[in-house]
Design a protein around this motif. Sequence first.
Motif, PDB file in Angstrom:
ATOM      1  N   PRO A 252       0.795  -1.239   0.000  1.00 53.45           N
ATOM      2  CA  PRO A 252       0.000   0.000   0.000  1.00 53.45           C
ATOM      3  C   PRO A 252       0.825   1.286   0.000  1.00 53.45           C
ATOM      4  CG  PRO A 252       0.104  -0.898   2.203  1.00 53.45           C
ATOM      5  CD  PRO A 252       0.810  -1.894   1.325  1.00 53.45           C
ATOM      6  N   THR A 253       2.144   1.156   0.191  1.00 50.18           N
ATOM      7  CA  THR A 253       3.016   2.323   0.120  1.00 50.18           C
ATOM      8  C   THR A 253       4.266   1.950  -0.655  1.00 50.18           C
ATOM      9  OG1 THR A 253       4.141   1.746   2.198  1.00 50.18           O
ATOM     10  CG2 THR A 253       2.259   3.264   2.354  1.00 50.18           C
ATOM     11  N   VAL A 254       4.966   2.969  -1.160  1.00 53.76           N
ATOM     12  CA  VAL A 254       6.232   2.754  -1.840  1.00 53.76           C
ATOM     13  C   VAL A 254       7.344   2.696  -0.792  1.00 53.76           C
ATOM     14  CG1 VAL A 254       7.899   3.701  -3.473  1.00 53.76           C
ATOM     15  CG2 VAL A 254       5.448   3.924  -3.926  1.00 53.76           C
ATOM     16  N   TYR A 345       2.621   0.899 -11.360  1.00 52.76           N
ATOM     17  CA  TYR A 345       3.383   1.038 -10.117  1.00 52.76           C
ATOM     18  C   TYR A 345       4.702   1.762 -10.330  1.00 52.76           C
ATOM     19  CZ  TYR A 345       0.216  -1.798  -7.285  1.00 52.76           C
ATOM     20  OH  TYR A 345      -0.864  -2.260  -6.577  1.00 52.76           O
ATOM     21  N   THR A 346       5.295   1.615 -11.527  1.00 53.78           N
ATOM     22  CA  THR A 346       6.500   2.384 -11.832  1.00 53.78           C
ATOM     23  C   THR A 346       6.185   3.875 -11.787  1.00 53.78           C
ATOM     24  OG1 THR A 346       7.400   0.618 -13.213  1.00 53.78           O
ATOM     25  CG2 THR A 346       8.279   2.820 -13.563  1.00 53.78           C
ATOM     26  N   GLY A 347       5.018   4.243 -12.334  1.00 52.43           N
ATOM     27  CA  GLY A 347       4.599   5.646 -12.297  1.00 52.43           C
ATOM     28  C   GLY A 347       4.327   6.138 -10.892  1.00 52.43           C
ATOM     29  N   GLN A 348       3.748   5.287 -10.054  1.00 49.06           N
ATOM     30  CA  GLN A 348       3.427   5.715  -8.692  1.00 49.06           C
ATOM     31  C   GLN A 348       4.683   5.849  -7.830  1.00 49.06           C
ATOM     32  OE1 GLN A 348      -0.360   4.653  -6.828  1.00 49.06           O
ATOM     33  NE2 GLN A 348      -0.642   3.132  -8.436  1.00 49.06           N
ATOM     34  N   LEU A 380       1.455  12.452 -13.062  1.00 47.52           N
ATOM     35  CA  LEU A 380       1.534  11.064 -12.616  1.00 47.52           C
ATOM     36  C   LEU A 380       0.362  10.677 -11.720  1.00 47.52           C
ATOM     37  CD1 LEU A 380       5.356  10.993 -11.851  1.00 47.52           C
ATOM     38  CD2 LEU A 380       4.202   9.709 -13.665  1.00 47.52           C
ATOM     39  N   ALA A 381      -0.050  11.587 -10.842  1.00 46.42           N
ATOM     40  CA  ALA A 381      -1.180  11.297  -9.963  1.00 46.42           C
ATOM     41  C   ALA A 381      -2.460  11.117 -10.767  1.00 46.42           C
ATOM     42  CB  ALA A 381      -1.351  12.421  -8.932  1.00 46.42           C
ATOM     43  N   ASP A 382      -2.607  11.940 -11.816  1.00 51.96           N
ATOM     44  CA  ASP A 382      -3.784  11.820 -12.670  1.00 51.96           C
ATOM     45  C   ASP A 382      -3.762  10.500 -13.440  1.00 51.96           C
ATOM     46  OD1 ASP A 382      -6.193  13.052 -14.022  1.00 51.96           O
ATOM     47  OD2 ASP A 382      -4.891  12.775 -15.764  1.00 51.96           O
ATOM     48  N   GLU A 383      -2.597  10.119 -13.966  1.00 52.00           N
ATOM     49  CA  GLU A 383      -2.478   8.867 -14.717  1.00 52.00           C
ATOM     50  C   GLU A 383      -2.783   7.658 -13.831  1.00 52.00           C
ATOM     51  OE1 GLU A 383       1.461   8.857 -16.293  1.00 52.00           O
ATOM     52  OE2 GLU A 383       0.975  10.166 -17.987  1.00 52.00           O
ATOM     53  N   LEU A 421       0.948  16.248   2.346  1.00 51.80           N
ATOM     54  CA  LEU A 421       1.365  15.786   1.027  1.00 51.80           C
ATOM     55  C   LEU A 421       2.674  15.008   1.119  1.00 51.80           C
ATOM     56  CD1 LEU A 421       1.127  15.689  -2.056  1.00 51.80           C
ATOM     57  CD2 LEU A 421       2.237  17.942  -2.131  1.00 51.80           C
ATOM     58  N   ASP A 422       3.605  15.514   1.911  1.00 48.33           N
ATOM     59  CA  ASP A 422       4.908  14.862   2.062  1.00 48.33           C
ATOM     60  C   ASP A 422       4.765  13.481   2.706  1.00 48.33           C
ATOM     61  OD1 ASP A 422       7.596  14.357   2.132  1.00 48.33           O
ATOM     62  OD2 ASP A 422       8.145  16.171   3.229  1.00 48.33           O
ATOM     63  N   THR A 423       4.080  13.407   3.840  1.00 45.02           N
ATOM     64  CA  THR A 423       3.990  12.138   4.561  1.00 45.02           C
ATOM     65  C   THR A 423       3.193  11.098   3.783  1.00 45.02           C
ATOM     66  OG1 THR A 423       2.070  12.951   5.803  1.00 45.02           O
ATOM     67  CG2 THR A 423       4.204  13.102   6.881  1.00 45.02           C
ATOM     68  N   ARG A 424       2.199  11.534   3.026  1.00 44.49           N
ATOM     69  CA  ARG A 424       1.314  10.586   2.346  1.00 44.49           C
ATOM     70  C   ARG A 424       1.662  10.390   0.873  1.00 44.49           C
ATOM     71  NH1 ARG A 424      -3.848  13.220   5.576  1.00 44.49           N
ATOM     72  NH2 ARG A 424      -3.075  12.578   7.641  1.00 44.49           N
ATOM     73  N   SER A 425       2.780  10.985   0.434  1.00 47.32           N
ATOM     74  CA  SER A 425       3.168  10.899  -0.967  1.00 47.32           C
ATOM     75  C   SER A 425       3.431   9.474  -1.414  1.00 47.32           C
ATOM     76  CB  SER A 425       4.428  11.743  -1.218  1.00 47.32           C
ATOM     77  OG  SER A 425       5.496  11.290  -0.389  1.00 47.32           O
ATOM     78  N   SER A 426       3.854   8.608  -0.497  1.00 42.57           N
ATOM     79  CA  SER A 426       4.206   7.239  -0.882  1.00 42.57           C
ATOM     80  C   SER A 426       3.026   6.272  -0.810  1.00 42.57           C
ATOM     81  CB  SER A 426       5.343   6.718   0.008  1.00 42.57           C
ATOM     82  OG  SER A 426       4.950   6.731   1.362  1.00 42.57           O
TER      83      SER A 426
END
Length: 444
Positions: A252-254, A345-348, A380-383, A421-426
């Motif tokens: 669920p996270t990177v 997933y590469t994009g995320q 990337l977020a939109d894609e 945004l920073d903490t949840r970016s992954s």
Amino acid sequence: MSEPQFSIKIDQNRYLPEGGREVHAIVSVEASAADGPPAASAARASEVVIIDTSGSMSYPETKLRAAVAAAQVAVDTLRDGVEFAVVSGSNTASMIFPRHPGLVPATPETRAEAKLALSRLTASGGTAIGSWLRLAGRLFDTVQGGIRHAILLTDGKNQHETPEELDAALAACGGRFVCDCRGVGTDWEVAELRKVASALLGGVDIVADPAGLVADFQAMTEAAMGKSVADVALRVWTPRTAKLRFVKQVMPTVEDLTGKRVGSEPQAGDYPLGAWGAESRDYHICVEVEPGQVGGRELRAAWVKLVVPGAPGEEAKVLATGNVLAQWTDDEALSTKINPRVADYTGQAELADAIQKGLQANRDGDVDTATALLGRAVVLADEAGNDAITAMLRKVVDVVDPATGTVRLKRNVDKVAEMELDTRSSKTVRTRKDETVTTRRGEG
């Protein structure tokens, strides 16, 4: 609670062009709840709650009171018999409950005693997170096996020990327990807590309003109590002539696991995944192989196993297995396709990197770099269809053209919005099932 049943699914395009070397695959691991009584080892768990009691926690006083209430709820959420302790963190770490270092089983009596001890907390001193973790490590060392989980709450920067001291503490504690980290307010550093959570296989998040701590601590404790298999690892075998480029968690996270490799069997290494309950996670692996003959037979590029490593001298328990394959072809229609889940997933993963580096560039005063990276993040977020991240990005930038990533940095961005945004970016989202296969982008 029953021990879950594990399965592995591999998503990839195994076809490579002549001379192709890179094999990419998404390894999806699912643990589904099973009926029946739990295994004895699955039922055992231990929990350490670490509360920042530095002087800043009393500004305002409601911050410390909310932290106390959250820790009390965490104690109440523990299953009967779970061994636990509560630790106070400032310049040094000290025991809140029990009074002497150790863990005690959760009972109505010990829960009441712990909550009473918490109610007497006061705030003073500074912040030395490494010392807090070292005490937690010593406490967990008193139990053998089972789920070992900690919650760490802070409201400030790690100012009273050096970065090297924190790194040494993380190296010493890695693999001994899982730690979820929370920052309350906006005076702590996201990168610092992310480093702690990453080293200890936990998550990190912001609780901007102290009033949200109670619900958050309850959710974290319930999640920990829902785990039933400890110390799971992803074991990856590759041929002698191959090189494993990376192993990353992508859902669920990177989280890049590449540097956490521990040698296990010949030509294989273990990547620690922490404790599991009934859940699913996805991993992206990339293997560099020696090119094979076009039209030749299919080869195994990697053999993936989900294991619980055994004690010294004992074999690991294998929970599930899967194969990553490679075959060379001169059919361009086959070799130029990339599996949609690999592409997504590469994009995320790129999205998380762009956000974190873009925000840092903005903090450093490099407006052009920040604008370019956060604009790329919008695309990337939109894609990816990651609507949550898109909404957070729009609090930091004005989007002129979402298709091209043309943005303007907002002036006087709210600190909470930036840190969220920073903490949840992954945090990632599941790939779109109806997405079509796309062309490779520089692979092979």
